[in-house]
Write an enzyme that holds these catalytic residues in place. Structure first.
Site, mmCIF file in Angstrom:
data_model
loop_
_atom_site.group_PDB
_atom_site.id
_atom_site.type_symbol
_atom_site.label_atom_id
_atom_site.label_comp_id
_atom_site.label_asym_id
_atom_site.label_seq_id
_atom_site.Cartn_x
_atom_site.Cartn_y
_atom_site.Cartn_z
ATOM 1 N N GLU A 61 -4.237 -9.300 3.544
ATOM 2 C CA GLU A 61 -4.880 -9.150 5.006
ATOM 3 C C GLU A 61 -5.896 -10.116 5.261
ATOM 4 O OE1 GLU A 61 -2.767 -5.206 3.989
ATOM 5 O OE2 GLU A 61 -3.588 -6.989 2.734
ATOM 6 N N GLU B 288 0.847 -1.370 -0.180
ATOM 7 C CA GLU B 288 0.016 0.093 0.015
ATOM 8 C C GLU B 288 0.806 1.100 -0.069
ATOM 9 O OE1 GLU B 288 -4.355 -0.973 1.934
ATOM 10 O OE2 GLU B 288 -2.360 -1.310 3.326
#
Length: 698
Positions: free
Chosen positions: A126, A106
């Site tokens: 995740e 990210e």
């Protein structure tokens, strides 16, 4: 002396180099995000800086968030690293080696260009800990590469190799040589070019029906879970909303997941799998031999799978069998297994061509004499195994490590066939051996610390999760399942049908029910185990119904019939009225009245029996920690990961409630339900079952 900063900034030829240095893997721990923000600000303010590079020190870029911080209050930060990188007015290049996962990717997506070495891997995993990317990953990745490939990455959580990431458009270039120098040169080359800010891109392109199709495709494997569906919803927002609104959806969905039961269970499983490697009573500085060559004795399904594990790890392995025919079949099976993997796309032809020659068939014990380690994987009978170990003792070098793949037999009796019992330990694989992650490493009474530690390390080298067990019948993993297996069969005697029990466990989250699993592995295996245990203990409780199935030739899928009926070439289980008739007949002969069972009683009878047995195993020092047993159940028996593990799940009910039920069943059914002393102690203290530890750990 002041601590070194976790983020450094230096200027090299007009390029501000931001280096994250937070060992061991540059996770986004305390100070890292703030350090990146400060470094970006410094680069923005310095007129000598025309571009910037974000790079990781050590072995990785940024391997992800610090998982220990999830579920806990975090200090509010006016600006996160994502915001600072995204808003930078000077171009920022992410230079990736090792891993860029989760928050690492990210942050890279907030940079304006991304380059990597070919060995790097990227991903947003995740979902595997019950959450979704919370740093804009669900909004930026789809805008960059399109909704469909981004959706697949985010919902599966898979790691993407750098060459594939380049093809997808996640990376702008692959570089050879020194990454830092290449990144500085790349940053200099993009000065003056238009800024490529992903947050300014329009919503992601998505084909009609994409999101509903993904929900349908994951329905079976994502049963009872929220995170995969929230991931889909977040990516759907990226395909339909402006960036700021999509970020608001991501933030809301992340908040719903972070403290959910599912996320807490998956975080627990994550840390339990790291703790299981620790054996506190072994010296930390113990010198361990290097395993360069291996041998496997027994070329059956299990032995072949073990040999494949060595080949997959790049370790040459010699395969020996009692007969030339068995050896030829074993090698053919290995070749076929690899070919199936190539056909499915999980292995390339080049990888198969590299691995297959590492498995060398040999025809004599003398041919394996120089190997560093040998794993016996022959038939599960003591005399057969003892004969193998007598031969190994004759030919192997004194320093060779001798491992047995037995699933239940006393390690010391096997080791007794040698003059070097200290070199013998158990290495209990779970079928199929080349696929299942668990390796149960069994310490015999005379196993040396070096051999134990080496076997644990070997498992990790082979990509397994190595878990310690003490020497007893069934060791830790299989012993903990004895009560489960006993109750599933006794409930059938009492009136529950196999298909009800299987349905309850599938609804709970297992990929298959226990009776379908029995059919797959073969009913004759447990049949022989029961015979052995009855010979050792005249009071052992036999199971007449599965015994009758085996004696009638119904041994499972391999004979076309077991607890279920199977059509030729099809592994789908079909309910068989003949089994119902046989059950009723056997129950009537024993004078057992049959009755209906609620689904809750089925579930609790199976799992409470094992919770009670796990407590016994721990109090006898045959397992070190309750969390180790959870790891075994997750990776050896298919226990649903999003429930954390057997003992973590049990804590959701409470030790006191479980103890009371076990005590009640003890009164009703007799000694097999006698509560363990440890279960009683934890219940009386209102403690947590998952925190139980063996006496030897203090």
């Amino acid at each position: 002396m002041a601590e070194a900063p976790v983020v450094r900034f230096e200027v090299v030829d007009g390029v501000g180099v931001i280096t994250v240095d937070y060992p061991p893997v540059n996770a986004l721990g305390p100070g890292v995000s703030d350090g990146i923000v400060a470094a970006v600000d410094q680069g923005e303010a310095d007129p000598a800086v025309r571009a910037m590079v974000l790079i990781g020190a050590g072995r990785s870029f940024i391997a992800g968030a610090d998982i220990r911080r999830f579920g806990k209050p975090r200090p509010a930060s006016p600006r996160r690293s994502y915001d600072a990188l995204d808003a930078a007015t000077k171009p920022v290049v992410a230079a990736i080696h090792g891993y860029a996962l989760g928050g690492g990717l990210e942050n890279a997506l907030c940079c304006h260009w991304r380059i990597a070495v070919p060995s790097a891997k990227v991903g947003l995993p995740e979902v595997l800990i019950g959450i979704l990317p919370g740093g804009g990953g669900t909004q930026r990745l789809p805008r960059l590469i399109g909704a469909k490939p981004a959706l697949e990455m985010i919902v599966t959580g898979r790691h993407v190799p750098a060459p594939e990431a380049l093809t997808l458009g996640i990376l702008d270039a692959l570089v050879e040589g020194d990454l830092r120098s290449e990144a500085i040169a790349f940053a200099q080359s993009v000065v003056g070019k238009p800024m490529r800010r992903i947050s300014a891109m329009p919503p992601a392109a998505a084909e009609p029906g994409l999101f509903e199709a993904m929900r349908t495709s994951i329905a079976r494997r994502a049963r009872n879970q929220q995170a995969p569906y929230h991931c889909i919803a977040a990516v759907e927002a990226a395909a339909s909303l402006p960036f700021a609104e999509g970020m608001a959806v991501e933030k809301r969905l992340f908040g719903e997941l972070e403290n959910s039961d599912e996320a807490r269970a998956l975080r627990y499983a994550f840390f339990a799998e790291r703790e299981v490697a620790r054996i506190p009573f072994l010296p930390k500085d113990l010198p361990l031999p290097e395993i360069r060559t291996a041998a496997v004795v027994g070329a059956g399904t299990m032995g072949g799978g073990i040999a494949m594990g060595f080949a997959d790890a790049g370790i040459p392995v010699k395969l020996l069998d009692a007969s030339a025919e068995g050896l030829a079949k074993g090698v053919a099976r290995i070749r076929d297994n690899y070919a199936v993997s190539v056909k499915r796309g999980s292995l390339t032809q080049a990888q198969m061509d590299q691995r297959l020659p590492l498995v060398e068939p040999v025809e004599s014990y003398e041919a394996i004499a120089g190997c560093d380690v040998v794993i016996e994987a022959v038939f599960e009978q003591l005399d057969v195994k003892q004969a193998v170990f007598a031969e190994l003792d004759r030919v192997m070098q004194p320093e060779a490590i001798l491992l047995t793949n037995t699933s239940a037999i006393d390690i010391d009796r096997i080791a007794g066939a040698t003059r070097r019992p200290e070199m013998v330990a158990g290495a209990h694989y779970f079928a199929p051996a080349n696929v299942m992650k668990l390796l149960e490493v069994v310490e015999g009474p005379r196993t040396s610390p070096t051999v134990l530690a080496t076997a644990m390390k070997l498992g990790r080298t082979l990509g397994k999760i190595s878990a310690y067990a003490g020497n007893c019948d069934g060791f830790a993993a299989n012993r903990s399942r004895i009560g489960f297996t006993m109750e599933q069969n006794i409930m059938v005697e009492e009136g529950a049908l196999p298909e009800q029990i299987d349905r309850v466990m599938v609804d709970f989250g297992y990929p298959m029910g226990p009776f379908a699993v029995n059919d797959m592995s073969g009913l004759d295996v447990s049949y022989l185990t029961r015979r052995r245990r009855q010979a050792e203990d005249p009071n052992y409780r036999m199971l007449p119904i599965p015994d009758r199935l085996v004696e009638a030739g119904r041994k499972g899928q391999k004979t076309g019939a077991g607890w279920y009926r199977y059509e030729k070439g099809d592994r789908t289980p079909h309910v068989d009225p003949e089994v119902h008739r046989l059950i009723r007949e056997a129950a009537a002969e024993q004078g057992i009245a049959q009755r209906a069972f609620s689904d809750e009683e089925v579930l609790h009878r199976l799992l409470f029996a094992s919770v009670n047995e796990v407590c016994r195993i721990i109090e006898e020092d045959k397992a070190l920690r309750a969390s180790d047993m959870d790891v075994m159940w997750l990776n050896g028996f298919g226990f649903p990961r999003y429930r954390g593990g057997l003992m973590f799940w049990a804590d959701g009910i409470g030790a006191r409630a479980i103890y009371n039920q076990v005590a009640a069943w003890h009164q009703r059914y007799g000694d097999r339900w006698r509560p363990s002393a440890l279960l009683q102690r934890i219940a009386e203290a209102d403690g947590l079952l998952r925190e139980a530890k063996a006496p030897r750990l203090g």
